[in-house]
Design an enzyme around this catalytic site. Structure first.
Site, PDB file in Angstrom:
ATOM      1  N   ARG A 129      11.376   1.560   4.635  1.00  0.00           N
ATOM      2  CA  ARG A 129       9.942   1.404   4.821  1.00  0.00           C
ATOM      3  C   ARG A 129       9.155   2.179   3.768  1.00  0.00           C
ATOM      4  NH1 ARG A 129       7.094  -1.654   7.810  1.00  0.00           N
ATOM      5  NH2 ARG A 129       8.974  -2.362   8.885  1.00  0.00           N
TER       6      ARG A 129
ATOM      7  N   HIS B 125       9.452   0.066   0.700  1.00  0.00           N
ATOM      8  CA  HIS B 125       8.604  -1.113   0.895  1.00  0.00           C
ATOM      9  C   HIS B 125       7.135  -0.780   0.660  1.00  0.00           C
ATOM     10  CE1 HIS B 125       6.139  -3.705   3.644  1.00  0.00           C
ATOM     11  NE2 HIS B 125       6.799  -4.640   3.010  1.00  0.00           N
TER      12      HIS B 125
END
Length: 203
Positions: A44, A47
């Site tokens: 994450r 990302h």
């Protein structure tokens, strides 16, 4: 002082663009070597930043993440250093006292905000610091007994040093070695724990 309401992570609908983004991320970066929660945080953060180097820059412990994940889902408070971090955590109420804080001799507004937040929430909170190294330094000076410190402040002055001090403190933490960081990646690290299902949801 707070942002958004708590929402059941199981109810979260993942947009097709996000699904495709993670597919491309995993095609370029092998995260299978990481244990589950570490992998969730790494993916994450990468990302949110499009920066594959975070896979080798982040420092965390799976056991500490497991305990923090349980505390988070049991309702432990989430404290952030700035509203930009709060804005990135859209599915959980947060505490940010920066608007109430004042600077003074030897004390930045960010450090004072940490003091005010600790007076409000007490021990056992998850602290998410993505902007101010002085906020992280102040937290380390308190006997805050945090469930987790996500310490990812960014900058050329004090950021890397404050994160090194966090790792040396022995507190349960997510940090990174380099000077990079920021509100988006700090929020992403918390969101990784927030979105990750509880064990009974995966059995």
């Amino acid at each position: 002082m707070s942002q958004a309401k708590q929402v059941d992570p199981a109810a979260r609908v993942v947009h097709p663009i996000e699904q495709e983004s993670f597919r491309r991320l995993r095609a370029r970066l092998d995260t299978s070597r990481f244990p589950p929660l570490t992998r969730a945080v790494v993916e994450r953060v990468v990302h949110s930043s499009a920066d594959l180097e975070y896979a080798d820059d982040l420092v965390m412990d799976e056991g500490e993440l497991t305990a923090a994940h349980a505390a988070l889902h049991a309702g432990a408070p989430v404290v952030v250093d700035v509203e930009m971090v709060a804005a990135g955590i859209t599915r959980r109420e947060t505490v940010c006292r920066l608007r109430d804080a004042r600077s003074g001799p030897g004390l930045t507004r960010s450090a004072h905000a940490v003091r005010l937040a600790y007076e409000q929430v007490g021990p056992g909170a998850l602290w998410v610091i993505g902007c101010a190294p002085t906020a992280l330094e102040e937290l380390l000076a308190l006997d805050a007994s945090p469930a987790l410190v996500i310490g990812l402040p960014v900058g050329f002055v004090g950021a890397a040093e404050s994160k090194a001090a966090l790792r040396a403190s022995g507190l349960p933490a997510v940090s990174n070695v380099s000077e990079k960081g920021g509100s988006a990646v700090a929020a992403a690290a918390l969101n990784a724990l927030l979105y990750h299902p509880l064990p009974e949801e995966t059995s």
